[in-house]
Scaffold this motif. Structure first.
Motif, PDB file in Angstrom:
ATOM      1  N   ALA A  16     -44.942  37.329  88.081  1.00  0.00           N
ATOM      2  CA  ALA A  16     -43.887  36.387  87.709  1.00  0.00           C
ATOM      3  C   ALA A  16     -42.964  36.111  88.889  1.00  0.00           C
ATOM      4  CB  ALA A  16     -43.084  36.925  86.521  1.00  0.00           C
ATOM      5  N   VAL A  17     -42.567  37.160  89.581  1.00  0.00           N
ATOM      6  CA  VAL A  17     -41.712  36.979  90.754  1.00  0.00           C
ATOM      7  C   VAL A  17     -42.467  36.231  91.840  1.00  0.00           C
ATOM      8  CG1 VAL A  17     -40.526  38.230  92.615  1.00  0.00           C
ATOM      9  CG2 VAL A  17     -40.253  38.954  90.244  1.00  0.00           C
ATOM     10  N   GLY A  18     -43.718  36.565  92.024  1.00  0.00           N
ATOM     11  CA  GLY A  18     -44.539  35.854  93.010  1.00  0.00           C
ATOM     12  C   GLY A  18     -44.695  34.380  92.685  1.00  0.00           C
ATOM     13  N   LEU A  19     -44.818  34.065  91.405  1.00  0.00           N
ATOM     14  CA  LEU A  19     -44.942  32.674  90.975  1.00  0.00           C
ATOM     15  C   LEU A  19     -43.691  31.888  91.326  1.00  0.00           C
ATOM     16  CD1 LEU A  19     -46.627  30.602  89.177  1.00  0.00           C
ATOM     17  CD2 LEU A  19     -45.161  31.375  87.320  1.00  0.00           C
ATOM     18  N   VAL A  20     -42.535  32.403  90.966  1.00  0.00           N
ATOM     19  CA  VAL A  20     -41.276  31.697  91.186  1.00  0.00           C
ATOM     20  C   VAL A  20     -40.923  31.650  92.671  1.00  0.00           C
ATOM     21  CG1 VAL A  20     -38.807  31.690  90.679  1.00  0.00           C
ATOM     22  CG2 VAL A  20     -40.440  32.224  88.878  1.00  0.00           C
ATOM     23  N   VAL A  21     -40.982  32.784  93.346  1.00  0.00           N
ATOM     24  CA  VAL A  21     -40.603  32.842  94.760  1.00  0.00           C
ATOM     25  C   VAL A  21     -41.616  32.082  95.629  1.00  0.00           C
ATOM     26  CG1 VAL A  21     -40.254  34.407  96.719  1.00  0.00           C
ATOM     27  CG2 VAL A  21     -39.298  34.957  94.489  1.00  0.00           C
ATOM     28  N   GLY A  22     -42.873  32.190  95.300  1.00  0.00           N
ATOM     29  CA  GLY A  22     -43.892  31.457  96.053  1.00  0.00           C
ATOM     30  C   GLY A  22     -43.723  29.955  95.921  1.00  0.00           C
ATOM     31  N   PHE A  23     -43.455  29.486  94.702  1.00  0.00           N
ATOM     32  CA  PHE A  23     -43.234  28.058  94.501  1.00  0.00           C
ATOM     33  C   PHE A  23     -41.972  27.606  95.223  1.00  0.00           C
ATOM     34  CE2 PHE A  23     -41.840  24.493  91.600  1.00  0.00           C
ATOM     35  CZ  PHE A  23     -42.722  23.567  92.134  1.00  0.00           C
ATOM     36  N   ALA A  24     -40.926  28.421  95.197  1.00  0.00           N
ATOM     37  CA  ALA A  24     -39.693  28.080  95.919  1.00  0.00           C
ATOM     38  C   ALA A  24     -39.964  27.989  97.418  1.00  0.00           C
ATOM     39  CB  ALA A  24     -38.603  29.109  95.632  1.00  0.00           C
ATOM     40  N   GLY A  25     -40.761  28.876  97.937  1.00  0.00           N
ATOM     41  CA  GLY A  25     -41.101  28.835  99.359  1.00  0.00           C
ATOM     42  C   GLY A  25     -41.873  27.592  99.737  1.00  0.00           C
ATOM     43  N   GLY A  75     -41.996  33.803  79.409  1.00  0.00           N
ATOM     44  CA  GLY A  75     -41.292  32.541  79.295  1.00  0.00           C
ATOM     45  C   GLY A  75     -40.209  32.324  80.333  1.00  0.00           C
ATOM     46  N   PRO A  76     -39.364  33.327  80.601  1.00  0.00           N
ATOM     47  CA  PRO A  76     -38.309  33.105  81.592  1.00  0.00           C
ATOM     48  C   PRO A  76     -38.843  32.725  82.973  1.00  0.00           C
ATOM     49  CG  PRO A  76     -37.814  35.043  80.291  1.00  0.00           C
ATOM     50  CD  PRO A  76     -39.201  34.613  79.903  1.00  0.00           C
ATOM     51  N   ALA A  77     -39.903  33.370  83.417  1.00  0.00           N
ATOM     52  CA  ALA A  77     -40.473  33.038  84.731  1.00  0.00           C
ATOM     53  C   ALA A  77     -41.090  31.648  84.714  1.00  0.00           C
ATOM     54  CB  ALA A  77     -41.521  34.068  85.134  1.00  0.00           C
ATOM     55  N   CYS A  78     -41.767  31.309  83.629  1.00  0.00           N
ATOM     56  CA  CYS A  78     -42.403  29.996  83.546  1.00  0.00           C
ATOM     57  C   CYS A  78     -41.366  28.879  83.512  1.00  0.00           C
ATOM     58  CB  CYS A  78     -43.301  29.921  82.313  1.00  0.00           C
ATOM     59  SG  CYS A  78     -44.733  31.012  82.422  1.00  0.00           S
ATOM     60  N   LEU A  79     -40.269  29.085  82.820  1.00  0.00           N
ATOM     61  CA  LEU A  79     -39.219  28.065  82.786  1.00  0.00           C
ATOM     62  C   LEU A  79     -38.425  28.041  84.087  1.00  0.00           C
ATOM     63  CD1 LEU A  79     -37.994  28.381  79.115  1.00  0.00           C
ATOM     64  CD2 LEU A  79     -39.553  26.701  80.084  1.00  0.00           C
ATOM     65  N   VAL A  83     -36.834  24.971  87.391  1.00  0.00           N
ATOM     66  CA  VAL A  83     -35.527  24.845  88.025  1.00  0.00           C
ATOM     67  C   VAL A  83     -35.627  24.968  89.544  1.00  0.00           C
ATOM     68  CG1 VAL A  83     -33.173  25.789  88.041  1.00  0.00           C
ATOM     69  CG2 VAL A  83     -34.488  25.788  85.945  1.00  0.00           C
ATOM     70  N   VAL A  84     -36.731  25.485  90.025  1.00  0.00           N
ATOM     71  CA  VAL A  84     -36.899  25.743  91.454  1.00  0.00           C
ATOM     72  C   VAL A  84     -36.617  24.518  92.328  1.00  0.00           C
ATOM     73  CG1 VAL A  84     -38.682  26.241  93.189  1.00  0.00           C
ATOM     74  CG2 VAL A  84     -38.338  27.787  91.291  1.00  0.00           C
ATOM     75  N   PRO A  85     -37.180  23.317  92.052  1.00  0.00           N
ATOM     76  CA  PRO A  85     -36.912  22.189  92.944  1.00  0.00           C
ATOM     77  C   PRO A  85     -35.428  21.843  93.052  1.00  0.00           C
ATOM     78  CG  PRO A  85     -38.793  21.689  91.556  1.00  0.00           C
ATOM     79  CD  PRO A  85     -38.195  22.959  91.043  1.00  0.00           C
ATOM     80  N   ALA A  86     -34.689  21.907  91.961  1.00  0.00           N
ATOM     81  CA  ALA A  86     -33.260  21.596  91.999  1.00  0.00           C
ATOM     82  C   ALA A  86     -32.494  22.648  92.789  1.00  0.00           C
ATOM     83  CB  ALA A  86     -32.706  21.495  90.580  1.00  0.00           C
ATOM     84  N   VAL A  87     -32.836  23.899  92.623  1.00  0.00           N
ATOM     85  CA  VAL A  87     -32.158  24.977  93.348  1.00  0.00           C
ATOM     86  C   VAL A  87     -32.458  24.889  94.841  1.00  0.00           C
ATOM     87  CG1 VAL A  87     -32.057  27.489  93.641  1.00  0.00           C
ATOM     88  CG2 VAL A  87     -32.059  26.493  91.351  1.00  0.00           C
ATOM     89  N   VAL A  88     -33.706  24.604  95.178  1.00  0.00           N
ATOM     90  CA  VAL A  88     -34.079  24.488  96.591  1.00  0.00           C
ATOM     91  C   VAL A  88     -33.369  23.297  97.225  1.00  0.00           C
ATOM     92  CG1 VAL A  88     -35.991  23.989  98.159  1.00  0.00           C
ATOM     93  CG2 VAL A  88     -36.265  25.697  96.379  1.00  0.00           C
ATOM     94  N   LEU A  89     -33.324  22.177  96.518  1.00  0.00           N
ATOM     95  CA  LEU A  89     -32.620  21.008  97.051  1.00  0.00           C
ATOM     96  C   LEU A  89     -31.137  21.310  97.245  1.00  0.00           C
ATOM     97  CD1 LEU A  89     -32.524  17.971  97.822  1.00  0.00           C
ATOM     98  CD2 LEU A  89     -31.997  17.534  95.417  1.00  0.00           C
ATOM     99  N   GLY A  90     -30.510  21.926  96.260  1.00  0.00           N
ATOM    100  CA  GLY A  90     -29.104  22.289  96.378  1.00  0.00           C
ATOM    101  C   GLY A  90     -28.857  23.263  97.514  1.00  0.00           C
ATOM    102  N   GLY A  91     -29.718  24.252  97.654  1.00  0.00           N
ATOM    103  CA  GLY A  91     -29.584  25.217  98.747  1.00  0.00           C
ATOM    104  C   GLY A  91     -29.785  24.570 100.106  1.00  0.00           C
ATOM    105  N   PHE A  92     -30.743  23.655 100.190  1.00  0.00           N
ATOM    106  CA  PHE A  92     -30.992  22.943 101.445  1.00  0.00           C
ATOM    107  C   PHE A  92     -29.770  22.134 101.859  1.00  0.00           C
ATOM    108  CE2 PHE A  92     -32.545  19.097 103.637  1.00  0.00           C
ATOM    109  CZ  PHE A  92     -33.146  19.690 104.730  1.00  0.00           C
ATOM    110  N   VAL A  93     -29.187  21.438 100.901  1.00  0.00           N
ATOM    111  CA  VAL A  93     -28.010  20.627 101.208  1.00  0.00           C
ATOM    112  C   VAL A  93     -26.812  21.515 101.539  1.00  0.00           C
ATOM    113  CG1 VAL A  93     -26.366  18.980 100.236  1.00  0.00           C
ATOM    114  CG2 VAL A  93     -28.804  18.635  99.918  1.00  0.00           C
TER     115      VAL A  93
END
Length: 164
Positions: A16-25, A75-79, A83-93
């Protein structure tokens, strides 16, 4: 009951952590590549990232959430994948504004709306994908084949059959 708990809460925290963190990367890497390609004027790289970034932001959360549900990440990891794209965009900005990168303007009032739109679209897509993955798991369990969870550890102690 163990399958339900595995689908809702998750059994494989590492995956689950790999899924979320990998997608964020991956999203962060493509976002930075798109920014750099746009900054230096590389048309071929900009064309690639102009096609790849929307694919990751809008279309990838659903299938990733379905795969996460099928892998019993919970469910929490899948949901969270939504949110990852919005968080990454916000962090990038945020980082670009603090560091002072030219072309990154954190003072744009519409940026919050864009990030919220990314989050709404991503979470909706992830929810639909999660539901599809749960349906696939339950159908596979009903038909007697599919991912039974065996093999998570060398002795197979985290499998569904072991918890019943």
């Amino acid at each position: 009951m163990s399958t339900t708990r595995a689908l809702l809460v998750g059994r494989r925290r590492g995956r689950a952590v790999g899924l979320v963190v990998g997608f964020a990367g991956v999203v962060a890497l493509v976002l930075v590549a798109a920014f750099v390609a746009e900054s230096v004027g590389a048309t071929a790289a900009a064309a690639l990232t102009d096609r790849l970034l929307p694919l990751l932001v809008f279309y990838a959360p659903g299938p990733l959430a379905a795969a996460g549900a099928y892998a019993r990440c919970g469910g929490p990891a899948c949901l969270a994948v939504g949110v990852v794209p919005a968080v990454v965009l916000g962090g990038f900005v945020l980082v670009g504004t603090v560091v002072g990168v030219p072309g990154v303007n954190g003072g744009d009032p519409g940026l919050g709306d864009v990030a919220m739109s990314f989050a709404a679209i991503g979470v909706t897509s992830a929810f639909v994908g999660y539901c599809a993955g749960v349906t696939a798991v339950l159908a596979a369990d009903l038909l007697g084949f599919g991912s039974d969870g065996a093999g998570d550890s060398p002795d197979g102690s985290e499998g569904d059959a072991d918890e019943e």
